[in-house]
Scaffold this active site. Structure first.
Site, PDB file in Angstrom:
ATOM      1  N   ASP A   4       3.265  -4.051   8.178  1.00  0.00           N
ATOM      2  CA  ASP A   4       1.972  -3.403   7.990  1.00  0.00           C
ATOM      3  C   ASP A   4       0.897  -4.458   8.234  1.00  0.00           C
ATOM      4  O   ASP A   4       0.696  -5.358   7.416  1.00  0.00           O
ATOM      5  CB  ASP A   4       1.877  -2.839   6.567  1.00  0.00           C
ATOM      6  CG  ASP A   4       0.507  -2.267   6.233  1.00  0.00           C
ATOM      7  OD1 ASP A   4      -0.395  -2.313   7.096  1.00  0.00           O
ATOM      8  OD2 ASP A   4       0.325  -1.794   5.099  1.00  0.00           O
ATOM      9  N   HIS A  49       0.863  -1.176   0.000  1.00  0.00           N
ATOM     10  CA  HIS A  49       0.000   0.000   0.000  1.00  0.00           C
ATOM     11  C   HIS A  49       0.906   1.234   0.000  1.00  0.00           C
ATOM     12  O   HIS A  49       2.028   1.199   0.513  1.00  0.00           O
ATOM     13  CB  HIS A  49      -0.860  -0.038   1.275  1.00  0.00           C
ATOM     14  CG  HIS A  49      -1.917   1.006   1.377  1.00  0.00           C
ATOM     15  ND1 HIS A  49      -1.631   2.326   1.681  1.00  0.00           N
ATOM     16  CD2 HIS A  49      -3.265   0.950   1.238  1.00  0.00           C
ATOM     17  CE1 HIS A  49      -2.750   3.014   1.732  1.00  0.00           C
ATOM     18  NE2 HIS A  49      -3.768   2.204   1.465  1.00  0.00           N
ATOM     19  N   GLN A  86      -4.412  -5.090   7.207  1.00  0.00           N
ATOM     20  CA  GLN A  86      -5.367  -6.033   6.639  1.00  0.00           C
ATOM     21  C   GLN A  86      -5.330  -7.385   7.340  1.00  0.00           C
ATOM     22  O   GLN A  86      -6.016  -8.316   6.912  1.00  0.00           O
ATOM     23  CB  GLN A  86      -5.102  -6.211   5.139  1.00  0.00           C
ATOM     24  CG  GLN A  86      -5.233  -4.944   4.322  1.00  0.00           C
ATOM     25  CD  GLN A  86      -6.665  -4.420   4.266  1.00  0.00           C
ATOM     26  OE1 GLN A  86      -7.618  -5.155   4.455  1.00  0.00           O
ATOM     27  NE2 GLN A  86      -6.813  -3.127   3.999  1.00  0.00           N
ATOM     28  N   CYS A 101      -4.747   2.463  -3.595  1.00  0.00           N
ATOM     29  CA  CYS A 101      -3.487   2.966  -3.029  1.00  0.00           C
ATOM     30  C   CYS A 101      -2.352   1.959  -3.218  1.00  0.00           C
ATOM     31  O   CYS A 101      -1.500   1.788  -2.348  1.00  0.00           O
ATOM     32  CB  CYS A 101      -3.640   3.330  -1.558  1.00  0.00           C
ATOM     33  SG  CYS A 101      -4.816   4.660  -1.234  1.00  0.00           S
ATOM     34  N   LYS A 125     -10.333   0.058  10.535  1.00  0.00           N
ATOM     35  CA  LYS A 125     -10.546  -1.196   9.803  1.00  0.00           C
ATOM     36  C   LYS A 125     -10.896  -2.336  10.748  1.00  0.00           C
ATOM     37  O   LYS A 125     -11.165  -3.458  10.312  1.00  0.00           O
ATOM     38  CB  LYS A 125      -9.294  -1.562   9.000  1.00  0.00           C
ATOM     39  CG  LYS A 125      -8.887  -0.538   7.936  1.00  0.00           C
ATOM     40  CD  LYS A 125      -7.657  -0.996   7.181  1.00  0.00           C
ATOM     41  CE  LYS A 125      -7.069   0.097   6.308  1.00  0.00           C
ATOM     42  NZ  LYS A 125      -7.940   0.487   5.202  1.00  0.00           N
TER      43      LYS A 125
END
Length: 452
Positions: A231, A154, A234, A401, A257
């Site tokens: 990261d 991303h 997700q 993104c 999220k």
């Protein structure tokens, strides 16, 4: 042996029953509303931002109604109460990733968390931000040093590293992606060397859904002395995470999220690294002493939390973490895996749909992105999204993104459906039925419709 969630080693639980999903949906007030022409809302965009349950809305409201104050800044009762709730929230949120509370820093979002780390490197190189001692050398970077990322990142985990290299003269390198949406690790030994200062990569791709082998990558990075930045935007809302098992050094995720409020993010880091890491934002609340000649900074985590904290948002996020924990991340993962597989199976019956990323749900998170094309012609994702929106279905369209990844895939944009605990198999079928209207709407030469 029970199946395990890819990339975590954690076992899947039992998927939710229909009755349980109905009860979960009842916790999210927005899911009762209608959209276009009175159609029920089918929300398949949780990868962009999730919906919020009543408990999160109530936690924020209660703070504002009963405890509103500038936490860590007052000696009166409201400030004491607010500070207590804020720090209790840190403890709860740290538990989500198996960490002690003092290793959790609150930020505005994951983007700020990753920028904080990237700026710490350049601040250390400039000798600022309180960087002292041998440990701070791990954050000093300059010409001859390298930063490694992947082609599936991303922008939030790419652009900050590009800018770090621009500021310092370091070199950015990246791991390519294979045609089937996996990291191409065949050249990793050439990319990951003693010159690598940091290896930053995503746990789960926000486009491909690919679940990366975090522990393997972390072990290989540590073998050459590189720091590992993960990261987890997700993955944190969908998979059980234990930072000790993953053996990463720093990890970022967003609250919004994860059923939590907008405007709150998390940076976790090993205590010794956070202690050595130079500060990013400066001002009130993060100081120890201030004179006209200079300043010293508060201990971790306060030294990274300049200004009045987003207390209501942190408390709301803690309520979201408790809610998700009570659902059981093993069961959430199993439920989302079933939805993902159902969508993959349905799309496989439509030869005019090309899915990007791994073929099976076993290698994926709760993400499916695709393009609509046939006979050398294609329908732009924005047009696909409009047809779906007319049917009451919310998906994400565009490059998500992740522009470099889309270029590597040879597409300008994709349509992306992402799932959460509140989605149903019926909603998967609504999406497939609406997709069947796309070829005729745009004159795509697909031949006969394939029955679902």
């Amino acid at each position: 042996m029970s199946p395990t969630a890819a990339g975590t080693g954690a076992p899947y639980g039992e998927p939710f029953t229909d009755e349980e999903v109905t009860a979960i949906r009842g916790d999210f007030p927005i899911l009762t509303r209608t959209v276009r022409d009175g159609r029920p809302l089918v929300y398949l965009d949780s990868g962009a931002t999730s919906q919020k349950p009543w408990v999160v809305l109530a936690a924020e409201q209660e703070f504002y109604e009963r405890h509103n104050s500038a936490v860590h800044r007052g000696a009166h009762q409201l400030s004491e109460e607010g500070t207590g709730l804020y720090e209790a929230a840190r403890e709860i949120i740290a538990g989500l990733v198996g960490a002690p509370a003092h290793e959790v820093v609150f930020t505005k979002n994951a983007t700020e968390s990753l920028n904080l780390v990237a700026y710490a490197f350049s601040n250390a190189g400039a000798g600022g931000g309180g960087a002292t001692g041998a440990a701070a050398d791990r954050f000093r970077i300059g010409p001859g040093d390298e930063v490694l990322v992947t082609q599936m990142e991303h922008h939030a985990n790419l652009v900050p590293w590009q800018e770090l290299c621009r500021r310092t003269g370091a070199t950015l390198r990246w791991v390519p992606v294979t045609a089937d949406g996996l990291l191409d690790l065949t050249t990793l030994d050439e990319l990951l060397t003693e010159r690598t200062k940091v290896f930053a990569f995503t746990h789960v791709s926000n486009v491909l859904g690919t679940v990366n082998p975090v522990r393997e990558l972390a072990d290989r990075a540590h073998a050459v002395g590189a720091l590992v930045v993960l990261d987890a935007c997700q993955s944190a809302p969908h998979l059980a995470i234990d930072v000790a098992e993953l053996d990463v050094d720093l990890l970022a995720f967003s609250g919004h999220k994860l059923f939590g409020p907008l405007g709150i993010g998390v940076l976790w880091g090993r205590a010794e690294l956070l202690d050595a890491m130079p500060v990013f934002l400066t001002g009130g609340s993060m100081i120890e002493t201030v004179t006209m000649e200079g300043s010293t900074y508060a201990p971790v985590p306060q030294k990274f939390e300049a200004g009045v904290p987003a207390a209501a948002q942190a408390i709301g996020l803690a309520a979201a973490v408790q809610y998700l924990t009570e659902l059981g991340l093993d069961r959430v993962a199993a439920h989302e895996r079933r939805l993902t597989q159902a969508l993959l199976d349905g799309l496989a019956q439509r030869p005019w749909v090309r899915v990007v990323g791994p073929a099976g749900a076993e290698e994926r998170g709760a993400t499916v992105a695709f393009v609509v094309e046939a006979g050398g012609e294609s329908v732009h994702a924005h047009d696909v999204g409009q047809v779906l929106d007319d049917a009451g279905i919310a998906v994400r369209v565009g490059h998500h993104c992740a522009w470099p990844l889309h270029r590597a895939l040879g597409v300008t944009a994709t349509t992306r459906a992402t799932f959460a605990a509140y989605n149903t198999l019926d909603e998967v079928q609504v999406l497939l039925d609406a997709l069947d209207r796309v070829p005729a709407t745009f004159g795509l030469p697909v031949g006969e419709k394939v029955a679902s």
